[in-house]
Enzyme design. Sequence first.
Site, short mmCIF file in Angstrom:
data_model
loop_
_atom_site.label_atom_id
_atom_site.label_comp_id
_atom_site.label_asym_id
_atom_site.label_seq_id
_atom_site.Cartn_x
_atom_site.Cartn_y
_atom_site.Cartn_z
N GLY A 155 -42.40 -24.42 -44.11
CA GLY A 155 -43.45 -24.80 -43.15
C GLY A 155 -43.62 -23.77 -42.05
N GLY B 162 -45.59 -23.96 -39.32
CA GLY B 162 -46.23 -24.52 -38.12
C GLY B 162 -45.48 -24.09 -36.87
N PHE B 163 -45.62 -24.87 -35.80
CA PHE B 163 -44.99 -24.48 -34.55
C PHE B 163 -43.48 -24.40 -34.67
CE2 PHE B 163 -49.05 -26.24 -32.98
CZ PHE B 163 -49.46 -25.17 -32.22
N GLY B 164 -42.86 -25.38 -35.37
CA GLY B 164 -41.41 -25.39 -35.51
C GLY B 164 -40.89 -24.22 -36.32
N GLU C 192 -60.13 -36.21 -27.55
CA GLU C 192 -60.76 -34.89 -27.66
C GLU C 192 -61.99 -34.93 -28.55
OE1 GLU C 192 -56.60 -32.37 -27.32
OE2 GLU C 192 -57.60 -32.57 -29.26
N ASP D 277 -42.60 -32.38 -36.57
CA ASP D 277 -43.17 -33.71 -36.77
C ASP D 277 -42.55 -34.49 -37.91
OD1 ASP D 277 -44.84 -32.98 -34.77
OD2 ASP D 277 -46.71 -33.13 -35.91
N ALA E 202 -46.30 -30.23 -30.31
CA ALA E 202 -46.03 -28.81 -30.56
C ALA E 202 -44.86 -28.29 -29.73
CB ALA E 202 -47.31 -28.00 -30.30
#
Lengths: 442, 442
Positions: B11, B13-15, B170, B307, B323
Amino acid sequence: MQNKHHLVVVGGGFGGLSLVQALRKTDIDITLVDKRNHHLFQPLLYQVATGGLSPANISTPLRELFRKQINCRVVMDEMVDLDLTTRQILLGDKKLPYDTLVIAAGATNSYFGNDQWATHAVGLKSIEEATEIRARVLSAFERAELSTDEAEINRLLTFVVIGGGPTGVEMAGAISELSHHTLKGDFRKIDATKARILLVEGSDRLLAAFEPTSSARALHSLEKMGVEVWTKSRVKEIHPDHIVVDHQGSLQKIYAGAIVWGAGVKGNTIGAKVAAACGVTVDRGGRIPVLPDLSVANHPDIYVIGDIAAAPMEEGKFVPGLAPAAMQMGEFVARKLKSRLVGAKDPGNFRYVNKGNMATIGRAQAVVELPFPKINFGGYLAWLAWLFVHINYLIMFQNRLLVMLQWSWTYFTRNRSALLITHPREEDMKPVVGAVSQPPTV
Amino acid sequence: MQNKHHLVVVGGGFGGLSLVQALRKTDIDITLVDKRNHHLFQPLLYQVATGGLSPANISTPLRELFRKQINCRVVMDEMVDLDLTTRQILLGDKKLPYDTLVIAAGATNSYFGNDQWATHAVGLKSIEEATEIRARVLSAFERAELSTDEAEINRLLTFVVIGGGPTGVEMAGAISELSHHTLKGDFRKIDATKARILLVEGSDRLLAAFEPTSSARALHSLEKMGVEVWTKSRVKEIHPDHIVVDHQGSLQKIYAGAIVWGAGVKGNTIGAKVAAACGVTVDRGGRIPVLPDLSVANHPDIYVIGDIAAAPMEEGKFVPGLAPAAMQMGEFVARKLKSRLVGAKDPGNFRYVNKGNMATIGRAQAVVELPFPKINFGGYLAWLAWLFVHINYLIMFQNRLLVMLQWSWTYFTRNRSALLITHPREEDMKPVVGAVSQPPTV
């Protein structure tokens, strides 16, 4: 209130746009019909296909373009048929009456009767096709990086572009840029700069519509960029993972990681229906034959402009399928309508003015041909001329300064900012050739 | 040559990104596996869904990010299973051995057991979903412009956003911007500013994870922007053209032109397979339970971050799916690995540091909560803070100056540069309710 003359324009490409814009100060009611919600700057579509620009960079919503032109209404729908008796066009479940109808529906890819090739060799006429090519080219590099089979790696790193016209030349040049510069150093196992880029052309030279000196320049530039050019080579078969080419008499099988189609276009399918309704027949290129004033024979209220028109020029030639020609046709029909409806001077018959021809090959390489004085040149200067013309067109639209910034960035850094693989299809993720019985360790 | 320790991170993503970047100066061999070729800045995905930014503006190719980090290899593939006995992960037809495995596979939309809702109410977790929402919202306006049936027009101009968390707030705010400002004047028959935007939330307030004062601020801002907010309203049914809502006790049927899902996420499906292999069970949110040091019980060589991790905090709570939390987890596991492998100080257990919470509502409207000192504020200042944090993150990436320019343009002109309808699906082009027997004239 007197009923205004109602003009229906089908297609918001270069031709339709020029026509509608030229009529902005008239009293004519205009309805512009397009199945897309945006005008697409097709000459830069190859940049989307190779990750240099985003789709939105080369598209402008038609509503935004005509927001202030109050005599123009935009209808996002697809014309499916024509009813001459009631003077209406059919849009799916709706119908739209017209006083004058202009067909400017453009062209689509032509596979010369081999429609099954479309799945394997994607053409370059829409945003979806451009992002599909982008995904296929980038996925081929990704799969090559994961493969442990040398033949498979060689296949995946072979990119075939079919057709040596401007589209094919641009695509081959841009894929070369991508592999030799942009992706350099991105992979750990494969060497992206070793990719083989093969440009296949049926005739004996590239850019057949240009002068032979321009063809030679394009060939020289592409070869310097590492592109292999096969002329006098006709594609016989296209399969998911390979093509068969008659290469100057000998049949060759080329395995490839992605195949791009730039060999031919034809008028959109609505052309045949319009022609049939009007009692004429589309030509082999799917184009509707028109009279010298761009109207359809016996139908003075129906005009055809742009790539879908077979408009006669001198010596049995036809007006070429180029953006400037489509724009000139749009402006001509606007003058024609003004003469018919508000008594302006009749422009007579359409005359195509060739203001020059240009094709870009790669970073800082292009060819330009000017008709008066008759000058051909190539290289950096030609590329600057090409850039100037395209900037000039783009700045007609709001917000396009950002595109130029984006482009400058790409030019100076050789980085491409839109290297996205979106909608990866299941089959693109799996090797096409052979099956691996024992999972290899990657 | 000694065999280096091989870390596999699933993954990007942010992690995953934080983890890999934090290990750049170590001797650990890293393989980053992602089924996508890019890192996605999810907090701005709602801008893509509403035409303010292009997908490429908020995505960066993983290979570009790690081009210079020579101890990291990127593999574009999907992890499908885990083999603990041979310490390998399975990637379709390949397998990949690891010494340490970190699962950072993120979350996907959760429809709470009603998976059939996914077709009608699109979530906002991927670029494809964002462009699908964009196409549906813009197509609804287009179809309304063409319709002659008032009920149908009202349906098409109703936009329902389900879920009053940050994503829902949003989206509702951005759709309001779109209809009240961006599209104003684009249509000739309908009035885009008359669009009804309905935000449906199950609990008694918006932004339930925030302080009540922030919820009140968000409600006030949205209502000023013309968004209708229904709290204590639970969605019972979702159909192609309408939803059924239990609105504070009474069942309401709302016909809508587009339905957006922002009500829940769950850990990606690979989580259940990893949990099963490790002898644990995912929680109701599809998250893998981990020990306080983020490793899986009895599997000190397997960590879970972001997540997809159910990481315990004090008082039975779990680390939130944000995040900043994912980034902190990534950095923590990096320190853990350094301590295990190169004898750095053991960081002990993971402690989430809440540096504040923020949500944007619309143009120049946001809410911010800081923990130390405990301050809540809203309005323009909060929006500037939100902007600063996002700019700060984005400039970590090359080329992001252009995004800021794009954004400034959007902000000042209220123009949105990416209002494209791509991949229009057949069914989006046709009216959903009723059938028109006689084609109306448009």
